[in-house]
Structures are given as C-alpha cells and as structure tokens.
Design an enzyme around this catalytic site. Structure first.
Site, mmCIF file in Angstrom:
data_model
loop_
_atom_site.group_PDB
_atom_site.id
_atom_site.type_symbol
_atom_site.label_atom_id
_atom_site.label_comp_id
_atom_site.label_asym_id
_atom_site.label_seq_id
_atom_site.Cartn_x
_atom_site.Cartn_y
_atom_site.Cartn_z
ATOM 1 N N LYS A 52 35.552 -33.952 11.800
ATOM 2 C CA LYS A 52 36.938 -34.196 11.400
ATOM 3 C C LYS A 52 37.521 -32.848 11.022
ATOM 4 O O LYS A 52 37.043 -32.193 10.094
ATOM 5 C CB LYS A 52 36.999 -35.150 10.213
ATOM 6 C CG LYS A 52 38.402 -35.378 9.650
ATOM 7 C CD LYS A 52 38.373 -36.321 8.453
ATOM 8 C CE LYS A 52 39.761 -36.519 7.854
ATOM 9 N NZ LYS A 52 39.738 -37.450 6.689
ATOM 10 N N ASP A 110 46.166 -46.037 11.383
ATOM 11 C CA ASP A 110 44.927 -45.978 10.599
ATOM 12 C C ASP A 110 44.399 -47.376 10.289
ATOM 13 O O ASP A 110 44.582 -47.877 9.183
ATOM 14 C CB ASP A 110 45.185 -45.212 9.294
ATOM 15 C CG ASP A 110 43.909 -44.873 8.526
ATOM 16 O OD1 ASP A 110 42.821 -45.079 9.082
ATOM 17 O OD2 ASP A 110 44.026 -44.404 7.388
ATOM 18 N N GLU A 141 38.651 -51.487 5.259
ATOM 19 C CA GLU A 141 39.411 -50.586 4.388
ATOM 20 C C GLU A 141 40.816 -51.113 4.094
ATOM 21 O O GLU A 141 41.270 -51.090 2.955
ATOM 22 C CB GLU A 141 39.492 -49.202 5.027
ATOM 23 C CG GLU A 141 40.317 -48.207 4.238
ATOM 24 C CD GLU A 141 40.414 -46.847 4.904
ATOM 25 O OE1 GLU A 141 41.159 -45.998 4.391
ATOM 26 O OE2 GLU A 141 39.744 -46.637 5.942
ATOM 27 N N GLU A 184 32.565 -43.520 0.581
ATOM 28 C CA GLU A 184 34.013 -43.666 0.703
ATOM 29 C C GLU A 184 34.325 -44.893 1.544
ATOM 30 O O GLU A 184 33.822 -45.050 2.652
ATOM 31 C CB GLU A 184 34.621 -42.421 1.353
ATOM 32 C CG GLU A 184 36.135 -42.481 1.455
ATOM 33 C CD GLU A 184 36.744 -41.209 2.031
ATOM 34 O OE1 GLU A 184 37.911 -41.254 2.432
ATOM 35 O OE2 GLU A 184 36.036 -40.182 2.069
ATOM 36 N N ARG A 185 35.145 -45.777 0.988
ATOM 37 C CA ARG A 185 35.484 -47.041 1.652
ATOM 38 C C ARG A 185 34.237 -47.873 1.943
ATOM 39 O O ARG A 185 34.108 -48.494 2.986
ATOM 40 C CB ARG A 185 36.274 -46.798 2.947
ATOM 41 C CG ARG A 185 37.488 -45.902 2.781
ATOM 42 C CD ARG A 185 38.481 -46.438 1.783
ATOM 43 N NE ARG A 185 39.592 -45.505 1.572
ATOM 44 C CZ ARG A 185 40.492 -45.629 0.597
ATOM 45 N NH1 ARG A 185 40.403 -46.627 -0.261
ATOM 46 N NH2 ARG A 185 41.470 -44.766 0.477
ATOM 47 N N TRP A 230 52.896 -39.253 3.934
ATOM 48 C CA TRP A 230 51.763 -39.773 4.701
ATOM 49 C C TRP A 230 52.158 -40.406 6.028
ATOM 50 O O TRP A 230 51.324 -40.572 6.907
ATOM 51 C CB TRP A 230 50.973 -40.770 3.854
ATOM 52 C CG TRP A 230 50.261 -40.093 2.732
ATOM 53 C CD1 TRP A 230 50.699 -39.913 1.458
ATOM 54 C CD2 TRP A 230 48.978 -39.458 2.800
ATOM 55 N NE1 TRP A 230 49.770 -39.217 0.711
ATOM 56 C CE2 TRP A 230 48.698 -38.926 1.518
ATOM 57 C CE3 TRP A 230 48.036 -39.287 3.810
ATOM 58 C CZ2 TRP A 230 47.527 -38.229 1.228
ATOM 59 C CZ3 TRP A 230 46.857 -38.599 3.530
ATOM 60 C CH2 TRP A 230 46.612 -38.080 2.252
ATOM 61 N N ARG A 273 36.952 -36.043 16.268
ATOM 62 C CA ARG A 273 37.928 -37.084 15.925
ATOM 63 C C ARG A 273 39.356 -36.650 16.267
ATOM 64 O O ARG A 273 39.769 -35.535 15.967
ATOM 65 C CB ARG A 273 37.851 -37.445 14.441
ATOM 66 C CG ARG A 273 36.549 -38.104 14.037
ATOM 67 C CD ARG A 273 36.555 -38.443 12.569
ATOM 68 N NE ARG A 273 37.000 -39.797 12.306
ATOM 69 C CZ ARG A 273 37.789 -40.147 11.293
ATOM 70 N NH1 ARG A 273 38.288 -39.231 10.491
ATOM 71 N NH2 ARG A 273 38.106 -41.403 11.095
ATOM 72 N N GLU A 301 37.358 -45.631 18.228
ATOM 73 C CA GLU A 301 36.862 -45.749 16.860
ATOM 74 C C GLU A 301 37.391 -47.041 16.260
ATOM 75 O O GLU A 301 38.599 -47.241 16.152
ATOM 76 C CB GLU A 301 37.304 -44.549 16.012
ATOM 77 C CG GLU A 301 36.792 -44.613 14.569
ATOM 78 C CD GLU A 301 37.135 -43.356 13.777
ATOM 79 O OE1 GLU A 301 36.962 -42.245 14.315
ATOM 80 O OE2 GLU A 301 37.580 -43.491 12.626
ATOM 81 N N LYS A 336 40.944 -43.372 17.133
ATOM 82 C CA LYS A 336 41.134 -44.640 16.425
ATOM 83 C C LYS A 336 41.881 -45.622 17.327
ATOM 84 O O LYS A 336 42.740 -45.226 18.112
ATOM 85 C CB LYS A 336 41.913 -44.434 15.130
ATOM 86 C CG LYS A 336 41.097 -43.760 14.046
ATOM 87 C CD LYS A 336 41.750 -43.886 12.678
ATOM 88 C CE LYS A 336 40.862 -43.244 11.605
ATOM 89 N NZ LYS A 336 41.346 -43.478 10.237
ATOM 90 N N GLU A 344 44.122 -34.379 6.929
ATOM 91 C CA GLU A 344 44.063 -34.771 5.521
ATOM 92 C C GLU A 344 43.426 -33.693 4.646
ATOM 93 O O GLU A 344 42.612 -33.964 3.772
ATOM 94 C CB GLU A 344 43.313 -36.102 5.393
ATOM 95 C CG GLU A 344 43.983 -37.230 6.155
ATOM 96 C CD GLU A 344 43.245 -38.553 6.037
ATOM 97 O OE1 GLU A 344 43.897 -39.601 6.027
ATOM 98 O OE2 GLU A 344 42.000 -38.536 5.962
#
EC number: 3.2.1.139
Length: 836
Positions: A293, A376, A404, A173-174, A553, A330, A398, A371, A297
């Site tokens: 996590k 994000d 991304e 992913e990514r 979102w 996270r 992070e 993060k 999401e």
C-alpha cells in the site's frame, strides 16, 4: 424403526456443544451412512514426506472418514488394490499406476476426482491440488452426497489470497474476533498451532496465499527475529499448500534500514530490497511475495520522489523475480485531503487517474489489486472502472470478508450475492463481453496473472471471525475465487449442511435469513447507491450520515436541504461515469438508464425526484429503512424456531447476535430517517418518522440522580436527548406512570453501552423487578462500540411478556460504572408482535 433411529441419531448429534472452531470441517456423522456402499477400505497417499500436502491429504481423509462414518482406514504410500482411495499428483499417479488420461486437462492447482464403486481417485496437477481434491471428496461425503462422479475441477484464476490486517502488537485493524493469531508484543508468535489450523481452513476452500500483516505495515517485521518467525509460519502453512506473503512499508530502507532515501530509482534502495528479499527466501523458499500500500492515507510511496506507482511496484518485482514471487500492488491510492467545495473533486476517480496511464508499464510479476468498487467496501458500489482501464496489466479484485462498513460481524450480512453482482457485471470493453470475473482471470485480456484477494482478519475467538454466521462469507469467498460461476444460494446451502447438519428446517431457515440479509442491511444503512451512511471519521459502524460530507475523505453524499447524491456525470459533474467503457458510461450518464440502486452514486437529485417505482427519493428512504429494520426483526423469530435443532452453545450465541442486530437496526432506521427528515423538511407519507406512540422518552420521566443529555449526533437519540447520571458515583432513577391500557407488553429499553464502564440497570413495575441487565457489550460484541453516546453505542434490551396496568409506576434504576453514566434513551411498551 429406521425413522426412530434417524431421529435418535440426530438428537444425539445435538447433545454436544460446539464452539465454532471446526467451522465447516466438523466431519460430523451423517444420516444413513450405509447409503454409501462404495467406501474404500484403505487410503493410498502417494507421498511420504510429512510436509507434503499429499501427506496432509491422506491424514485429512483418514480423519474425515473416521468422523463421518466411524470407520478407521489405514494409510499407505503405495497400493494396487481395487478398494482404495488414491490421492496424489498426476506425476506420482503415472509412476505408480501407468497412464492418466485426464492429465492434460489439469491446469495449475486443478484436480481430478473420480468416485467409482469402492475406488476413488483424487489426482492433482500439483501437491496442493491433490489436497484440494481430498477436501472436495470429504465435503461431498460430509453432505451425504454419495453419488458416483468423475470430473476435473480447475481454478478460475491462479491468485486466491487472503489479506490479514494484523499488527505486530497483536491488535488487528478492522478485526472483530479478538487479537492476532500471528503476532504478539512486536514479534511473530512462537506457537503457530492456531496459524496452522487457519491454513487448513483456507486449503479446504482452495485459498493458496496469505498475507499475514496489516497493509499499513510496520517495517520492524523485517528484523532478524521476525524473519525467523516468518519461517515458522511458512513451515506451518506448507503442509496445506498455503504460501506466506507479507505487507511492506515503502519507506523501510530509510526508516528501518538506515539509508538516506527510499527512492525506488536509487540503486542503493534497489540493492537494499534485493538483499531483504533474498534473506526472506533463504528462510522461506516458497515465499509468495509482497503486498504494498503506497501513497494512500498517509502511507509513503514513490510519489514522494515524483516517481510513478509503476516505478515503485517494479522495484519490488525486480527483487522477487529471481525467486518466482509476485507483487500485489494496491490500487487504493487517493488524496484524503480533497476540497469538498470543489464539485469536480471525486475520490471515485482516483484509481483510474493514478493507474490508467501506467498500463503496460508494470513488470509481468506485478498484480494491481483493485477494490471491487471505486470508494471503500460500501454496501453497494458499481464495479471499479479500473478493471476496464488496465488491459496490459495483471489485476486482482479485492473483496472484504471482515465487515468493516457492514456491521462488524454483529449484523448478519451474507456477502456472496453482492460479490456475484460485481463479478458478473459486464463492463463491455470495446463493445465485447467483459465481465469482471473474466477480466481478473487471464480470459479477457490474456495476461499471465490475476485473481482475488479478500481482507479477512481472523482472530483468537473460537468462531474465527467473532460470529458463527459470518463464517459463511469466508467459505463463500474461497468458493467464488475458485469458481465465480457458483451460485450464492447453492454456496450458503452447502455451508449450512457442513456447519449445522441436515435438518431441513435449519437448512431452509438459515438460507432464507442469509439471502435476505444483504438487502435488509442495505435498506436500513444506506440505499439508492448513497453508500453506507456510517460514521467514516470514527468506527465505521453506527449511523452518522453528516460525517461523510464537508471533509477531505471524499466519501460524500452532497446532501443539503433540497437535494442529495454525487453528480458523477461527464456533462455536469465529476466525470466518473466517463471512466467506464462507452456502453456503460452512456448508461450511467443518463438518469433514466441508471439503475435506481445506483441513482445517488451517479446523480445529484432533489429529494422529490421520482424513481422508477414511482416513489420519491425521500419516501423511498423512509420506506426502505422501515422495511430493512423490519426484516432484521424477523431474523430473531426465524432463529428461535430452530431451538433444539442446533446445539445449545451455537444456538444461544447466534440468538444473542440476532437480538442485538434487531435492536441496532431500529437505531439505524430511526437515526437515518430522522436526519433526512430534519434535512429536507419533507414528512413521511406513512407518518412514521418522528412518531412513536409506544415510547416513553427518558428525559420526560421524573428524574432523581439522572439529568438530560443532548446526544451528538442528535439523530442517534429519540427526541435528540438521553439521560445520564449526574456523576459516576450517583445512582439514578427515572420513573413514569403508565398511561397505556392494562395488558401484557414487551418492554424494550434503548440505552447506550460505552467502552470504559459496565453500568448495571434494574427495571421495576410498582417496585416489582421485571428485568435487570449489565452494560457489558464491549465484552460480548466482536468490536468495541464507542466511548460516546452515539449510534455506535446505542443498543436495546427487551423483556417479553410484562403484565402492566394503566396507572402503574415504571421505574428504571441505573448504577453507573467507570466512564459509563448508565445512559438511557427511551422505553417502549409494545403489544406482542409490534415493532416499535
């Protein structure tokens, strides 16, 4: 004569093609190797176990010195001679040589490096520290730095991890560099050679932990076969001092273990996790710990049972505590079903809202992984206010090496300057100096753990990240995790010397490109703190600002016909500014003291709002997007100036990326500017937006087998329209008479390159072929662009120096393939040196 020998040497050094697999560990011969008169004659590695990082250090020193100087040194595990490089732990050194005065100055993972005349000492606090010192010594030699030195180097923080978002099926992913190096078909790979090579790269930049699987974790990683596979990986990592960690799915006790619940306060769940953890440690004795996590999401977590996030984290902490492992939990927890009509809703508030009241309730082997910004991995964010809110809880920052939201490694974006801004930001907790870099270490709040984690996502591509230049970000991450005081420009210059050699023009040119790259990308992708104006509902790659509003979102811009930006003030908005300590909150609350580069992050303003520069917001948008795209064009000519100074393979591969970026930067520029021009109705003072005098719109050409197609989003096509073949079996032609003055032009064609087809194209002047190409970017780029005509699939190809006469006939022939209907947006005839 010496000058001739040096030139010949450098020329020979360029003869061999390189594929990027050695990264910064090339150990290429250096000019004037005789300048190092203190080269020892032997290597003494004070450990004989082949799984020991000290043994690895001896092997690495032997390999590096052989490559750099062409001299083979023997390795011993003892030695007293005056001409040796001794590498080992402080304990081993004392045992063999007596007192070691610098021992008390070494923190965990710290090393002492002393380079004297024909005597080198590399002494680590522990075994991997000795390996770090060996890599430091070799890095100096590989950069022809032969100075005699003596110093101690200690890490800024104990946790220096990387996160890999690999899935068990082998996808990432990514990830933009091919499939996983850890997993295939549901299981850990049998062959772990590539994984060991990655561990070597990480050790060379002093990374000490790696989480190998996606944070959106698959519980099947915990089956017997995969736990055995974890053991193989850990065995491969161990000689490099890199500890293995894994991501967990919170619901594993139920989904995988067969329990009726995954409630973290249920004793049976507690026992289940303890048993799983014990099983892992029975195979991986130095297992680093878990990354979790939860409740984000759609992922399961403790909130499912009305338990706190601390309850969830501490469940894992209890299982790990007897073994010395840690939990990286996270802070990326938020509701992705927010109601956009409520102007008080704000995703940026989520981390503090979820975690602040839990401060002090986490066990001491829990680290909250935050993060760098509140949303994000955007092109610009303020530091997360959670860094200042957790005073009794271990924290780590992070970061994201994999790009991304920043061009998927197909756009050059050197990230160290961005990271430096965050790390050096002073949050002024209790009106005292409180830089983020000191919060994530133990310095500011005197906590036992802390540090950094970076999402990297290496793959099987020989370049590791899918792009040669993108590797500067992995290198920079390791350097800054160890020493955040290091300067971004110093880091990139070291990386260039290690990666491309000593040519001064190469050094200066790639440095300039790199240092300009983040500001350029910010300018053409989203400035003034509005976030990266990409498609957040699809690939996170090309432009689509409308996708960010009116959904759950929460990455909103709140753009309408008269105004733009999030109101995050306490007085009128979401209150996010008030989550910061008072001094910082006051700065962000007031529009006059908010930096312009974060204006739209904290304030909702009219497009006519004046910036400190005197420009309006909308005019700044127009100008910045033109300036950023123009800078991207210069990267092509700058790189072209290095032809013959870099080996041909890497030169060609980077040139392809820079040409692609230059074209896609224009897509970004036009798309964003057109969107906000349409939204606001305010014209560009320079009359550039919507005015393209060198373009021939494809839909206005004479079409045969082609038809007009309304592109969505509309602003990702010039004139909102492209052409596509009438069927997937019909060859299309588009013709036009050239109305420009006779002369020599660069002929640029914007088209769309979709996944699921490889159309072929031919462009002719008066039936004379002047160019041809294939729409195969899905094979050549590190990411899969799109199955639609949009800002992700939009691309450009240019044929330079085409001679035309006024009245000539321009014809494009498109041969569709698969689902790709040979789509064309427009043609530009550009006088040389002109940017469309």
């Amino acid at each position: 004569m010496m000058h001739f020998v040096l030139v010949l040497f450098l020329a020979l050094g360029l003869a061999k093609a390189e594929d990027g697999s050695h990264a910064w560990l090339r150990y290429a011969p250096v000019p004037n190797p005789n300048g190092y008169r203190s080269l020892p004659s032997t290597i003494v590695a004070l450990n004989s176990s082949k799984s020991s990082p000290v043994y690895t250090a001896g092997q690495e020193l032997q390999k590096g010195i052989k490559g750099i100087f062409g001299k083979s040194l023997s390795i011993n595990d003892t030695g007293k001679g005056p001409s040796s490089v001794v590498v080992g732990t402080a304990e081993a050194y004392k045992k063999n040589y007596g007192e070691f005065d610098e021992a008390d100055a070494l923190d965990e993972d710290g090393f002492f490096l002393s380079i004297e005349e024909r005597r080198v000492r590399i002494i680590g606090q522990n075994q991997r520290a000795a390996l770090y010192g060996a890599f430091e010594y070799l890095s100096r030699l590989a950069q022809a730095n032969f100075s005699l030195v003596s110093y101690v180097s200690n890490p800024h923080a104990p946790i220096r991890w990387v996160n890999e978002w690999d899935n068990l099926d082998g996808s990432i992913e990514r990830g933009y560099a091919g499939p996983s190096i850890f997993f295939r078909d549901g299981y850990v790979m049998e062959n772990v050679t590539r994984a060991a090579e990655y561990a070597r790269l990480l050790a060379s930049i002093r990374v000490n932990g790696i989480v190998i699987n996606n944070v959106n974790a698959n519980a099947a990683l915990l089956n017997e076969r995969n736990i055995a596979g974890l053991g193989r990986l850990a065995d491969a990592f161990r000689p490099y001092g890199v500890q293995l960690g894994i991501s967990l799915n919170f619901a594993s006790p139920q989904d995988f273990g067969g329990l009726p619940t995954f409630d973290p306060l249920d004793p049976t769940v507690d026992v289940w996790w303890a048993n799983v953890t014990n099983k892992i440690y029975s195979r991986v004795s130095d297992f680093a710990g878990f990354l979790v996590k939860a409740n984000s999401e759609g992922q399961p977590g403790p909130l499912t049972y009305n338990r706190t996030l601390a309850d969830g984290a501490n469940m894992f902490a209890r299982a790990l505590k007897p073994h010395g492992g840690i939990v990286m939990f996270r802070a990326f927890v938020y509701d992705h079903h927010l109601t956009p009509s409520n102007w008080k809703n704000d995703r940026a508030n989520a981390a503090v809202e979820f975690f602040k009241d839990l401060d002090g309730k986490f066990d001491d082997n829990v680290v909250v992984q935050i993060k760098y910004g509140p949303i994000d991995f955007q092109v610009r964010e303020p530091p997360s206010p959670l860094f200042s809110a957790l005073r009794k809880t271990n924290t780590a920052i992070e970061l994201q090496v994999t790009q991304e939201y920043l061009g998927h490694q197909d756009h050059l974006v050197y990230l160290a300057p961005m990271w430096k801004e965050i790390l050096e930001f002073d949050l002024r907790v209790d009106n005292r100096p409180s830089k983020v870099k000191d919060i994530i270490s133990s310095a500011r709040f005197n906590r036992p753990l802390g540090g950094s984690a970076a999402v990297v996502n290496v793959g099987t591509n020989t370049t590791w990240l899918g792009s040669h230049l993108a590797m500067s970000n992995l290198y920079a991450y390791g350097i800054l995790a160890w020493n955040p005081a290091a300067q971004a420009e110093d880091i990139i210059r070291d990386w260039i010397r290690l990666t491309f050699g000593f040519n001064r023009q190469v050094l200066d040119t790639v440095t300039e490109m790199s240092m300009k790259s983040w500001p350029a990308y910010e300018n053409y992708s989203g400035n003034l703190g509005v976030q990266t104006l990409t498609d957040i509902l699809y690939t996170h790659y090309g432009p689509n600002p409308a996708s960010q509003d009116n959904n759950g979102w929460g990455q909103w811009t709140r753009a309408d016909s008269v105004s733009i930006g999030m109101d995050r003030t306490v007085k009128n908005g979401t209150g996010n500014a008030g989550q910061y300590p008072p001094e910082i909150a006051m700065m962000f609350e007031n529009i006059e003291t908010t930096p312009d580069n974060l204006l739209l992050w904290f304030h909702h303003v009219p497009y006519t709002q004046r910036l400190k520069s005197g420009k309006t917001v909308i005019q700044h948008f127009y100008d910045a997007h033109y300036e950023g795209a123009a800078t991207a064009q210069t990267f092509v000519t700058m790189w072209e100036s290095l032809k013959g100074k870099i080996d041909e393979q890497r030169y060609d591969e980077v040139l392809f990326e820079q040409v692609y970026q230059a074209g896609h930067a224009l897509v970004w520029r036009d798309s964003i500017n057109q969107f906000y021009y349409n939204m606001s109705g305010i014209p560009d003072q320079a009359k550039r937006v919507g005015n393209h005098p060198y373009r021939i719109e494809a839909e206005r050409m004479s079409l045969n087998g082609y038809e007009a197609y309304a592109v969505n989003p509309f602003h990702t096509a010039s004139g909102y329209t492209a052409i596509v073949t009438t069927s997937n079996g019909t060859v299309g032609t588009a013709t036009a008479n050239i109305t420009y003055a006779s002369g020599t032009y660069d002929l640029a064609i914007n088209y769309y390159d979709l996944i699921g087809g490889k159309s072929k194209y031919e462009v002719l002047i008066n039936n004379r072929t002047v160019g041809a190409w294939t729409g195969d970017l899905e094979d050549r780029l590190g990411h899969a662009p799109s199955i639609y005509l949009d800002g992700h699939s939009a691309a450009r190809i240019t044929f330079k120096g085409v001679k035309v006469n006024k009245g000539d006939t321009l014809k494009i022939v498109g041969f569709p393939n698969g689902i790709e209907p040979a789509p064309i947006d427009y043609v530009s005839l550009l006088p040389p040196g002109t940017i469309d």
